[in-house]
Motif scaffolding. Structure first.
Motif, PDB file in Angstrom:
ATOM      1  N   GLU A  64       0.837  -1.221   0.000  1.00  7.05           N
ATOM      2  CA  GLU A  64       0.000   0.000   0.000  1.00  7.05           C
ATOM      3  C   GLU A  64       0.861   1.257   0.000  1.00  7.05           C
ATOM      4  OE1 GLU A  64      -3.156   0.934  -0.546  1.00  7.05           O
ATOM      5  OE2 GLU A  64      -3.499  -1.165  -1.052  1.00  7.05           O
ATOM      6  N   ARG A  65       2.056   1.176   0.580  1.00 12.11           N
ATOM      7  CA  ARG A  65       2.959   2.334   0.585  1.00 12.11           C
ATOM      8  C   ARG A  65       3.511   2.633  -0.810  1.00 12.11           C
ATOM      9  NH1 ARG A  65       7.321   2.328   4.881  1.00 12.11           N
ATOM     10  NH2 ARG A  65       7.723   4.303   3.848  1.00 12.11           N
ATOM     11  N   LEU A  66       3.331   1.705  -1.743  1.00 14.55           N
ATOM     12  CA  LEU A  66       3.831   1.879  -3.109  1.00 14.55           C
ATOM     13  C   LEU A  66       2.799   2.545  -4.018  1.00 14.55           C
ATOM     14  CD1 LEU A  66       5.448  -1.637  -3.637  1.00 14.55           C
ATOM     15  CD2 LEU A  66       6.393   0.369  -2.477  1.00 14.55           C
ATOM     16  N   ARG A  67       1.563   2.640  -3.550  1.00 20.64           N
ATOM     17  CA  ARG A  67       0.470   3.142  -4.403  1.00 20.64           C
ATOM     18  C   ARG A  67       0.758   4.538  -4.966  1.00 20.64           C
ATOM     19  NH1 ARG A  67      -4.587   1.214  -5.251  1.00 20.64           N
ATOM     20  NH2 ARG A  67      -4.513  -0.163  -3.451  1.00 20.64           N
ATOM     21  N   ASP A  68       1.123   5.475  -4.098  1.00 17.83           N
ATOM     22  CA  ASP A  68       1.353   6.850  -4.568  1.00 17.83           C
ATOM     23  C   ASP A  68       2.557   6.947  -5.514  1.00 17.83           C
ATOM     24  OD1 ASP A  68       0.674   9.698  -4.616  1.00 17.83           O
ATOM     25  OD2 ASP A  68       2.590   9.936  -3.549  1.00 17.83           O
ATOM     26  N   PRO A  69       3.726   6.363  -5.158  1.00 15.29           N
ATOM     27  CA  PRO A  69       4.845   6.445  -6.106  1.00 15.29           C
ATOM     28  C   PRO A  69       4.534   5.781  -7.458  1.00 15.29           C
ATOM     29  CG  PRO A  69       5.628   5.687  -3.966  1.00 15.29           C
ATOM     30  CD  PRO A  69       4.136   5.753  -3.894  1.00 15.29           C
ATOM     31  N   LEU A  70       3.809   4.670  -7.431  1.00 17.15           N
ATOM     32  CA  LEU A  70       3.425   4.019  -8.694  1.00 17.15           C
ATOM     33  C   LEU A  70       2.510   4.926  -9.511  1.00 17.15           C
ATOM     34  CD1 LEU A  70       2.791   0.376  -7.438  1.00 17.15           C
ATOM     35  CD2 LEU A  70       4.530   1.065  -9.099  1.00 17.15           C
ATOM     36  N   HIS A  71       1.539   5.517  -8.835  1.00 14.96           N
ATOM     37  CA  HIS A  71       0.606   6.415  -9.514  1.00 14.96           C
ATOM     38  C   HIS A  71       1.343   7.626 -10.087  1.00 14.96           C
ATOM     39  CE1 HIS A  71      -3.139   8.390 -10.462  1.00 14.96           C
ATOM     40  NE2 HIS A  71      -2.732   9.458  -9.802  1.00 14.96           N
ATOM     41  N   CYS A 116       4.403   7.840 -10.989  1.00 14.55           N
ATOM     42  CA  CYS A 116       5.212   7.386 -12.125  1.00 14.55           C
ATOM     43  C   CYS A 116       4.326   7.212 -13.363  1.00 14.55           C
ATOM     44  CB  CYS A 116       5.903   6.071 -11.761  1.00 14.55           C
ATOM     45  SG  CYS A 116       7.238   5.608 -12.851  1.00 14.55           S
ATOM     46  N   LEU A 117       3.122   6.681 -13.185  1.00 12.44           N
ATOM     47  CA  LEU A 117       2.205   6.448 -14.311  1.00 12.44           C
ATOM     48  C   LEU A 117       1.694   7.733 -14.941  1.00 12.44           C
ATOM     49  CD1 LEU A 117      -0.015   3.415 -13.277  1.00 12.44           C
ATOM     50  CD2 LEU A 117       1.569   3.559 -15.210  1.00 12.44           C
ATOM     51  N   ILE A 118       1.456   8.746 -14.112  1.00 13.83           N
ATOM     52  CA  ILE A 118       0.927   9.990 -14.681  1.00 13.83           C
ATOM     53  C   ILE A 118       2.047  10.897 -15.182  1.00 13.83           C
ATOM     54  CG2 ILE A 118      -1.203   9.907 -13.321  1.00 13.83           C
ATOM     55  CD1 ILE A 118       0.011  12.104 -11.515  1.00 13.83           C
ATOM     56  N   GLY A 119       3.287  10.465 -14.965  1.00 10.37           N
ATOM     57  CA  GLY A 119       4.415  11.239 -15.476  1.00 10.37           C
ATOM     58  C   GLY A 119       4.800  12.407 -14.606  1.00 10.37           C
ATOM     59  N   ALA A 120       4.237  12.474 -13.395  1.00 11.69           N
ATOM     60  CA  ALA A 120       4.557  13.584 -12.499  1.00 11.69           C
ATOM     61  C   ALA A 120       6.017  13.518 -12.072  1.00 11.69           C
ATOM     62  CB  ALA A 120       3.647  13.553 -11.277  1.00 11.69           C
ATOM     63  N   GLN A 121       6.509  12.313 -11.913  1.00 13.38           N
ATOM     64  CA  GLN A 121       7.894  12.106 -11.531  1.00 13.38           C
ATOM     65  C   GLN A 121       8.386  10.907 -12.332  1.00 13.38           C
ATOM     66  OE1 GLN A 121       7.953  12.245  -7.285  1.00 13.38           O
ATOM     67  NE2 GLN A 121      10.141  12.602  -7.236  1.00 13.38           N
ATOM     68  N   ALA A 122       9.321  11.147 -13.242  1.00 12.08           N
ATOM     69  CA  ALA A 122       9.767  10.089 -14.147  1.00 12.08           C
ATOM     70  C   ALA A 122      10.367   8.903 -13.394  1.00 12.08           C
ATOM     71  CB  ALA A 122      10.772  10.637 -15.154  1.00 12.08           C
TER      72      ALA A 122
END
Length: 183
Positions: free
Chosen positions: A120-127, A129-135
């Motif tokens: 669950e702690r990975l949800r935000d970093p994965l998201h 990365c997917l939206i391109g906010a942080q490569a």
């Protein structure tokens, strides 16, 4: 003589019907021969397509084997998820670290896994990365390995790119950090 003609008339009529039937059968036979030639031509085309698909299948299997060899050779756990966070790749290092085999987790949501990694702690970093906010993102996280031992992991989140504007998924690299060593 009139009786003879009357007898010949049905015979003549039957003969004409037979000739007509014979002509129709010949015409039908010619149509069937034409259809058979067309079917043979279609069969040859399908055989050519089948041969091409067979070659492409061999090439694809070789590529897949090569990729599997690369993933198996990496010391880091590699988990690739698609845009819906469904697992597409789970290498041997991930299996060694967390337990489940690739075929047990393939196409499952990363967030449905009950492993020692706090997913669950990975949800935000994965998201992100997917939206391109942080490569690319990195983080350290405390976890439990498949033997229940406490470990610290260095995680790297990388967008899975295929040339389209948005990433098609995320490549997650996980390496256990040895105590006293920096990642």
């Amino acid at each position: 003589m009139g009786k003879l003609q009357n007898r010949d008339a049905p015979l003549q009529s039957s003969h004409e019907e037979l000739e007509t039937t014979n002509e129709e059968l010949q015409s039908t036979n010619e149509e069937l021969e034409t259809m058979n030639e067309e079917l043979q031509s279609s069969n040859e085309e399908l055989q050519t397509i089948n041969d091409d698909l067979g070659r492409k299948t061999v090439e694809l299997n070789q590529c897949n084997a090569f990729l599997e060899a690369i993933f198996a050779s990496l010391p880091s756990a590699v988990i690739v998820v698609d845009r819906k966070f469904l697992i597409q790749t789970w290498n041997e290092a991930a299996q060694n670290l967390w337990g489940p085999k690739a075929d047990e987790v393939n196409k499952q949501s990363l967030f449905s896994l009950d492993i020692g990694l706090p997913v669950e702690r990975l949800r935000d970093p994965l998201h992100q990365c997917l939206i391109g906010a942080q490569a690319e993102q990195e983080m350290l996280i405390d976890a439990l390995n498949n033997q229940g031992d406490s470990i610290q992991c260095h995680l790297s989140f990388n967008p899975l790119k295929d040339g389209s504007p948005e990433p098609q998924g995320v490549i997650l690299l996980i390496k256990e950090v040895q105590p006293g060593l920096s990642s």
